[in-house]
Design an enzyme around this catalytic site. Structure first.
Site, PDB file in Angstrom:
ATOM      1  N   SER A  85      19.271 -15.841 -27.075  1.00  0.00           N
ATOM      2  CA  SER A  85      20.537 -15.901 -27.804  1.00  0.00           C
ATOM      3  C   SER A  85      20.231 -16.004 -29.290  1.00  0.00           C
ATOM      4  CB  SER A  85      21.345 -17.132 -27.365  1.00  0.00           C
ATOM      5  OG  SER A  85      22.498 -17.302 -28.170  1.00  0.00           O
ATOM      6  N   TYR A  92      22.190 -26.321 -26.070  1.00  0.00           N
ATOM      7  CA  TYR A  92      21.996 -24.879 -25.853  1.00  0.00           C
ATOM      8  C   TYR A  92      20.986 -24.316 -26.851  1.00  0.00           C
ATOM      9  CZ  TYR A  92      23.509 -20.036 -24.913  1.00  0.00           C
ATOM     10  OH  TYR A  92      23.572 -18.707 -24.567  1.00  0.00           O
ATOM     11  N   THR A 133      32.111 -12.614 -22.193  1.00  0.00           N
ATOM     12  CA  THR A 133      31.609 -12.912 -20.854  1.00  0.00           C
ATOM     13  C   THR A 133      32.402 -14.090 -20.291  1.00  0.00           C
ATOM     14  OG1 THR A 133      29.963 -14.549 -21.560  1.00  0.00           O
ATOM     15  CG2 THR A 133      29.270 -12.222 -21.575  1.00  0.00           C
TER      16      THR A 133
END
Length: 258
Positions: free
Chosen positions: A140, A153, A188
């Site tokens: 990412s 994350y 998504t």
């Protein structure tokens, strides 16, 4: 002949989003797929894209468990070979350093990082025997820098990025390539809640192309990196973000010049 003819890919997080788009793209190009996702995931749509059921296999399970990864490799052998692994399963969590509990942090690390390591380790024996083998990991842009409220994350995806770099140095000598795609804001299931939030448009304003990405756009890069067409690409972090990472982050995209 397509670059994917007679090639098989294991794809994790295959039920939706980027994983689903990658499954469809490989099949459209004549390849075979082992689709991996959780027990509760809906993979019934595979019957519509592989009507004869000869080019797909489904493996249900948790990718943070070794047995799930071993089962995926075994299923690929049943299709004839294992040429590529797309380690795409992911999990995000938001909150401050004090509000995200350690159990959540551990799970974010497990899904985003531990599962990648397990997936590579499980696939290595088969990849060593394969024609032009490749691994592609969904990292990412959040693994290339920090974001407010996404420290868990960021930490996991940053680990993924450096794992890919280190693995490329080790596996390249064996002819096994490993690369990472680094999506920016993409439509998504994982980002569905953001679409109803002011954050959605805030993120859009920082994208030089002026819009969010689509799963199919990321899948196109994944399938390229996993194909023989990318034969000299190894250890790369490839942003698929509409240009977000081209900037310093100090200014909003299109905000004028000094």
């Amino acid at each position: 002949m397509s670059e994917w003819e007679q090639r098989t890919a294991v794809i994790t997080g295959a039920a939706s989003g980027i994983g689903r788009a990658a499954v469809k793209r490989v099949l459209e190009q004549g390849g075979r797929v082992v689709a991996v996702d959780l027990e509760r995931a809906d993979l019934s749509w595979l019957a519509q894209v592989d009507r004869e059921g000869t080019r797909t296999r489904i493996v249900k399970g948790d990718v943070t468990v070794e047995a799930t990864n071993a089962a995926a490799v075994e299923a690929a052998a049943g299709l004839g070979s294992l040429n590529a692994v797309f380690l795409n399963a992911g999990l995000a969590a938001s909150g401050t350093l004090e509000t995200i509990d350690m159990a959540t942090f551990d799970r974010v690390l497990a899904v985003n990082l531990r599962a990648v390591v397990l997936g590579v380790r499980a696939a290595l024996p088969a990849l060593r025997k394969a024609d032009r083998p490749a691994v592609v990991v969904t990292a990412s842009v959040s693994g290339l820098g920090g974001d407010p409220g996404l420290w868990a994350y960021n930490t996991a995806k940053g680990g993924v990025a450096n794992f890919v770099r280190a693995a490329a140095l080790e596996l390249g000598r064996e002819g096994i390539r490993i690369n990472a795609v680094c999506p920016g804001p993409t439509h998504t299931g994982m980002t569905a809640d953001i679409r109803q939030s002011p954050i959605y448009d805030e993120l859009r304003r920082h994208i030089p192309l002026g819009r969010w990405g689509e799963p199919e756009e990321v899948a196109a890069v994944i399938t390229f990196l996993g194909s023989p067409a990318a034969s000299f690409v190894n250890g790369a972090m490839v942003p698929v973000d509409g240009g977000v990472f081209a900037g310093t982050g100090q200014f909003t995209a299109g905000g004028g010049v000094l």
